[in-house]
Motif scaffolding. Structure first.
Motif, PDB file in Angstrom:
ATOM      1  N   GLY A   6       0.799  -1.226   0.000  1.00  0.00           N
ATOM      2  CA  GLY A   6       0.000   0.000   0.000  1.00  0.00           C
ATOM      3  C   GLY A   6       0.830   1.272   0.000  1.00  0.00           C
ATOM      4  N   TRP A   7       2.003   1.234  -0.629  1.00  0.00           N
ATOM      5  CA  TRP A   7       2.836   2.425  -0.730  1.00  0.00           C
ATOM      6  C   TRP A   7       2.623   3.034  -2.115  1.00  0.00           C
ATOM      7  CZ3 TRP A   7       7.836  -0.762   0.580  1.00  0.00           C
ATOM      8  CH2 TRP A   7       7.754  -1.203   1.906  1.00  0.00           C
ATOM      9  N   VAL A   8       2.298   4.315  -2.136  1.00  0.00           N
ATOM     10  CA  VAL A   8       2.029   4.995  -3.414  1.00  0.00           C
ATOM     11  C   VAL A   8       3.331   5.550  -3.983  1.00  0.00           C
ATOM     12  CG1 VAL A   8       0.816   6.973  -4.449  1.00  0.00           C
ATOM     13  CG2 VAL A   8      -0.307   5.605  -2.674  1.00  0.00           C
ATOM     14  N   GLY A   9       3.486   5.484  -5.318  1.00  0.00           N
ATOM     15  CA  GLY A   9       4.588   6.219  -5.955  1.00  0.00           C
ATOM     16  C   GLY A   9       5.609   5.366  -6.657  1.00  0.00           C
ATOM     17  N   LEU A  10       5.584   4.028  -6.457  1.00  0.00           N
ATOM     18  CA  LEU A  10       6.577   3.178  -7.130  1.00  0.00           C
ATOM     19  C   LEU A  10       5.932   2.076  -7.968  1.00  0.00           C
ATOM     20  CD1 LEU A  10       9.250   2.804  -4.286  1.00  0.00           C
ATOM     21  CD2 LEU A  10       9.478   4.132  -6.400  1.00  0.00           C
ATOM     22  N   VAL A  11       4.614   2.111  -8.073  1.00  0.00           N
ATOM     23  CA  VAL A  11       3.916   1.023  -8.759  1.00  0.00           C
ATOM     24  C   VAL A  11       4.292   0.975 -10.251  1.00  0.00           C
ATOM     25  CG1 VAL A  11       1.789   2.317  -9.224  1.00  0.00           C
ATOM     26  CG2 VAL A  11       1.678  -0.139  -8.895  1.00  0.00           C
ATOM     27  N   TRP A  12       4.692   2.122 -10.805  1.00  0.00           N
ATOM     28  CA  TRP A  12       5.100   2.161 -12.223  1.00  0.00           C
ATOM     29  C   TRP A  12       6.310   1.254 -12.482  1.00  0.00           C
ATOM     30  CZ3 TRP A  12      10.106   3.571 -12.965  1.00  0.00           C
ATOM     31  CH2 TRP A  12      10.725   4.301 -11.935  1.00  0.00           C
ATOM     32  N   CYS A  13       7.027   0.872 -11.431  1.00  0.00           N
ATOM     33  CA  CYS A  13       8.218   0.014 -11.599  1.00  0.00           C
ATOM     34  C   CYS A  13       7.836  -1.425 -11.997  1.00  0.00           C
ATOM     35  CB  CYS A  13       9.018  -0.060 -10.310  1.00  0.00           C
ATOM     36  SG  CYS A  13       9.644   1.507  -9.706  1.00  0.00           S
ATOM     37  N   ALA A  14       6.586  -1.804 -11.780  1.00  0.00           N
ATOM     38  CA  ALA A  14       6.178  -3.193 -12.059  1.00  0.00           C
ATOM     39  C   ALA A  14       6.420  -3.527 -13.530  1.00  0.00           C
ATOM     40  CB  ALA A  14       4.705  -3.376 -11.708  1.00  0.00           C
ATOM     41  N   GLY A  15       7.194  -4.571 -13.756  1.00  0.00           N
ATOM     42  CA  GLY A  15       7.473  -5.025 -15.121  1.00  0.00           C
ATOM     43  C   GLY A  15       8.750  -4.454 -15.703  1.00  0.00           C
ATOM     44  N   LEU A  16       9.374  -3.491 -15.029  1.00  0.00           N
ATOM     45  CA  LEU A  16      10.587  -2.849 -15.567  1.00  0.00           C
ATOM     46  C   LEU A  16      11.814  -3.730 -15.301  1.00  0.00           C
ATOM     47  CD1 LEU A  16      11.012   0.218 -16.667  1.00  0.00           C
ATOM     48  CD2 LEU A  16      12.260   0.490 -14.549  1.00  0.00           C
ATOM     49  N   GLY A  35      15.888  -4.570 -14.667  1.00  0.00           N
ATOM     50  CA  GLY A  35      16.943  -3.870 -13.941  1.00  0.00           C
ATOM     51  C   GLY A  35      16.713  -3.869 -12.446  1.00  0.00           C
ATOM     52  N   VAL A  36      17.633  -3.223 -11.732  1.00  0.00           N
ATOM     53  CA  VAL A  36      17.564  -3.170 -10.274  1.00  0.00           C
ATOM     54  C   VAL A  36      17.573  -1.712  -9.804  1.00  0.00           C
ATOM     55  CG1 VAL A  36      18.678  -5.438 -10.017  1.00  0.00           C
ATOM     56  CG2 VAL A  36      20.076  -3.371  -9.968  1.00  0.00           C
ATOM     57  N   VAL A  37      17.362  -1.543  -8.500  1.00  0.00           N
ATOM     58  CA  VAL A  37      17.187  -0.192  -7.943  1.00  0.00           C
ATOM     59  C   VAL A  37      18.422   0.699  -8.163  1.00  0.00           C
ATOM     60  CG1 VAL A  37      16.927   1.040  -5.729  1.00  0.00           C
ATOM     61  CG2 VAL A  37      15.433  -0.892  -6.293  1.00  0.00           C
ATOM     62  N   GLY A  38      19.637   0.125  -8.033  1.00  0.00           N
ATOM     63  CA  GLY A  38      20.849   0.941  -8.225  1.00  0.00           C
ATOM     64  C   GLY A  38      20.900   1.542  -9.625  1.00  0.00           C
ATOM     65  N   GLY A  39      20.721   0.689 -10.631  1.00  0.00           N
ATOM     66  CA  GLY A  39      20.765   1.160 -12.027  1.00  0.00           C
ATOM     67  C   GLY A  39      19.626   2.121 -12.332  1.00  0.00           C
ATOM     68  N   ALA A  40      18.456   1.823 -11.791  1.00  0.00           N
ATOM     69  CA  ALA A  40      17.289   2.681 -12.056  1.00  0.00           C
ATOM     70  C   ALA A  40      17.469   4.054 -11.411  1.00  0.00           C
ATOM     71  CB  ALA A  40      16.021   2.007 -11.526  1.00  0.00           C
ATOM     72  N   THR A  41      18.146   4.094 -10.265  1.00  0.00           N
ATOM     73  CA  THR A  41      18.406   5.377  -9.591  1.00  0.00           C
ATOM     74  C   THR A  41      19.419   6.187 -10.401  1.00  0.00           C
ATOM     75  OG1 THR A  41      17.983   4.320  -7.472  1.00  0.00           O
ATOM     76  CG2 THR A  41      19.120   6.431  -7.400  1.00  0.00           C
ATOM     77  N   VAL A  42      20.483   5.518 -10.847  1.00  0.00           N
ATOM     78  CA  VAL A  42      21.499   6.206 -11.662  1.00  0.00           C
ATOM     79  C   VAL A  42      20.863   6.766 -12.935  1.00  0.00           C
ATOM     80  CG1 VAL A  42      23.580   5.823 -13.067  1.00  0.00           C
ATOM     81  CG2 VAL A  42      23.439   4.869 -10.765  1.00  0.00           C
ATOM     82  N   ASN A  43      19.938   6.018 -13.520  1.00  0.00           N
ATOM     83  CA  ASN A  43      19.314   6.425 -14.793  1.00  0.00           C
ATOM     84  C   ASN A  43      18.125   7.368 -14.603  1.00  0.00           C
ATOM     85  OD1 ASN A  43      21.029   4.874 -16.211  1.00  0.00           O
ATOM     86  ND2 ASN A  43      19.549   3.330 -16.835  1.00  0.00           N
ATOM     87  N   ASN A  44      17.664   7.529 -13.374  1.00  0.00           N
ATOM     88  CA  ASN A  44      16.355   8.140 -13.146  1.00  0.00           C
ATOM     89  C   ASN A  44      15.334   7.510 -14.105  1.00  0.00           C
ATOM     90  OD1 ASN A  44      14.348   9.726 -12.033  1.00  0.00           O
ATOM     91  ND2 ASN A  44      14.712  11.433 -13.436  1.00  0.00           N
ATOM     92  N   ALA A  45      15.231   6.184 -13.999  1.00  0.00           N
ATOM     93  CA  ALA A  45      14.290   5.434 -14.834  1.00  0.00           C
ATOM     94  C   ALA A  45      12.866   5.877 -14.530  1.00  0.00           C
ATOM     95  CB  ALA A  45      14.445   3.938 -14.548  1.00  0.00           C
ATOM     96  N   GLY A  46      11.989   5.671 -15.488  1.00  0.00           N
ATOM     97  CA  GLY A  46      10.599   6.051 -15.270  1.00  0.00           C
ATOM     98  C   GLY A  46       9.675   5.416 -16.283  1.00  0.00           C
ATOM     99  N   ALA A  47       8.388   5.446 -15.975  1.00  0.00           N
ATOM    100  CA  ALA A  47       7.363   4.919 -16.886  1.00  0.00           C
ATOM    101  C   ALA A  47       5.997   5.346 -16.355  1.00  0.00           C
ATOM    102  CB  ALA A  47       7.435   3.396 -16.962  1.00  0.00           C
ATOM    103  N   HIS A  48       5.015   5.361 -17.223  1.00  0.00           N
ATOM    104  CA  HIS A  48       3.627   5.637 -16.835  1.00  0.00           C
ATOM    105  C   HIS A  48       3.498   6.928 -16.009  1.00  0.00           C
ATOM    106  CE1 HIS A  48       2.867   1.603 -18.274  1.00  0.00           C
ATOM    107  NE2 HIS A  48       3.819   1.172 -17.479  1.00  0.00           N
ATOM    108  N   GLY A  49       4.315   7.924 -16.335  1.00  0.00           N
ATOM    109  CA  GLY A  49       4.200   9.222 -15.659  1.00  0.00           C
ATOM    110  C   GLY A  49       4.960   9.327 -14.347  1.00  0.00           C
ATOM    111  N   GLY A  50       5.624   8.228 -13.921  1.00  0.00           N
ATOM    112  CA  GLY A  50       6.411   8.284 -12.685  1.00  0.00           C
ATOM    113  C   GLY A  50       7.888   8.142 -13.014  1.00  0.00           C
ATOM    114  N   GLU A  51       8.751   8.599 -12.112  1.00  0.00           N
ATOM    115  CA  GLU A  51      10.186   8.339 -12.265  1.00  0.00           C
ATOM    116  C   GLU A  51      10.829   8.253 -10.892  1.00  0.00           C
ATOM    117  OE1 GLU A  51      11.788  11.413 -14.821  1.00  0.00           O
ATOM    118  OE2 GLU A  51      11.209  13.010 -13.470  1.00  0.00           O
ATOM    119  N   MET A  52      12.040   7.704 -10.846  1.00  0.00           N
ATOM    120  CA  MET A  52      12.689   7.417  -9.558  1.00  0.00           C
ATOM    121  C   MET A  52      12.754   8.643  -8.659  1.00  0.00           C
ATOM    122  SD  MET A  52      13.319   4.281  -9.339  1.00  0.00           S
ATOM    123  CE  MET A  52      14.596   3.775  -8.212  1.00  0.00           C
TER     124      MET A  52
END
Ligand SMILES: Cc1cc2nc3c(=O)[nH]c(=O)nc-3n(C[C@H](O)[C@H](O)[C@H](O)COP(=O)(O)OP(=O)(O)OC[C@H]3O[C@@H](n4cnc5c(N)ncnc54)[C@H](O)[C@@H]3O)c2cc1C
Length: 313
Positions: free
Chosen positions: A124-134, A136-153
């Motif tokens: 029930g935490w809001v704000g990271l659900v866009w990560c589902a299906g992406l 990679g891992v959190v370290g790489g996604a943070t370095v890249n500021n990965a994002g999808a569906h209107g959200g980003e790291m």
């Protein structure tokens, strides 16, 4: 051939393996050998590997899931540090401080980002659900500021924990220090070899309805299966230019399905290049150049690569 080196750490042995085929560590399935490779699953193991690197005076290339990388055919000099772990092991390391209306969550760098999307929904935490299906891992996604569906790291990022080389000092960076914008952080564009290894990230997340969040997570995962090719690839090859989409321009330029050596522009998504089996980094570079030239010739828009080229020796 040189032998595997075994290092002791508080949480288990770290193996430093020579001549490891980088195509096995990237989703593109492309890349020559890493001079040395260590797969590390927590901070103690990162520290053990970095201590060895300091003694050997070698450069370090940190990777996560290898899902945004084009590794050179000649490989990578020095040590490749693959900071990745199974979802289950990484999930057990999550630390949560529960407030009335929000949570402060520390997530290890090695956690698969898709798993984080699903876990955040379940809890029930809001704000990271866009990560589902992406990938990679959190370290790489943070370095890249990965994002999808209107959200980003960066949206809910509070701070990033790093170890600095060569002395392995620990620092907690406030999120602002990343200077993040669309698929950009200062870490992604720092020259190599870099002196920062990401250990984890802290997010501050509002609370929401788990059932609704889980529905969204399923929807996002399902969307990826429909909209993106399943073969060996590295996701979107180019960033989207202001006001349009790279995939749309590639499609409109009539390039979908075009092949250079072993790499092909996906018929499903114009911004995805798929390795048909024996693609080389040289094929991909030639393809990138061809697409950039053709899109510029037709639309006077210069496409900028989102994938990162690593290695060369
Ligand atoms: C099918 C597919 C779909 C994709 N869809 C999207 C999408 O919708 N949105 C999106 O933003 N991206 C997308 N991507 C790209 C990629 O999944 C993301 O950018 C992902 O977050 C990268 O994570 P990674 O762990 O694979 O990073 P890697 O590719 O391994 O590394 C990325 C960068 O981070 C650095 N790095 C990694 N770990 C560390 C660490 N611990 N310390 C220091 N530096 C580190 C690397 O050196 C490199 O600079 C997609 C990729 C694929 C294959």
């Amino acid at each position: 051939m040189a032998e595997t080196i075994q290092l002791a750490s508080r949480t288990g042995e770290v193996k430093i393996k020579p001549d490891q085929d980088m195509s096995l560590f990237t989703t593109f399935r492309i890349g020559g050998p890493a001079e040395f490779m260590a797969r590390v699953t927590d901070r103690a193991q990162v520290e053990a590997a970095l201590e060895w690197v300091e003694k050997m005076d070698l450069p370090v290339t940190s990777i996560g899931g290898g899902s945004n990388l084009l590794v050179d055919d000649s490989g990578i000099s020095g040590l490749v540090l693959a900071v990745r772990a199974s979802g289950k092991a990484a999930e057990a390391m999550i630390e949560v401080e529960d407030d009335m209306h929000q949570v402060r969550v520390w997530v290890p760098a090695q956690m698969p980002i898709s798993r984080l999307g699903h876990v955040s929904a379940e809890r029930g935490w809001v704000g990271l659900v866009w990560c589902a299906g992406l990938p990679g891992v959190v370290g790489g996604a943070t370095v890249n500021n990965a994002g999808a569906h209107g959200g980003e790291m960066i949206d809910h990022l509070d701070s990033v924990d790093v170890l600095r080389l060569p002395d392995r000092s620990f620092e907690r960076w406030p999120a602002a220090r990343l200077a993040a914008s669309y698929r950009y952080t200062v870490l992604k564009y720092a020259p190599r070899p870099r002196d920062v290894v990401v250990l984890g990230a802290t997010f501050v997340l509002p609370k929401g309805d788990p059932a609704e969040l889980e529905r969204q997570a399923r929807e996002f995962s399902e969307w990826r299966k429909q909209a993106q090719p399943t073969g060996a690839c590295a996701g979107s090859v180019f960033t989207n230019p202001e006001g349009t989409y790279a995939g749309y321009l590639i499609d409109q330029a009539g390039l979908k399905g075009r092949q250079v050596g072993g790499v092909k522009i996906s018929e499903l998504h114009g911004n995805f290049l798929v390795n048909t089996g024996k693609a080389t980094a040289a094929d991909v570079r030639e393809m990138i150049q061809m697409i950039q030239d053709e899109v510029y010739r037709q639309f006077e828009i210069r496409l900028v690569p989102e994938i990162e080229q690593v290695g060369g020796r």
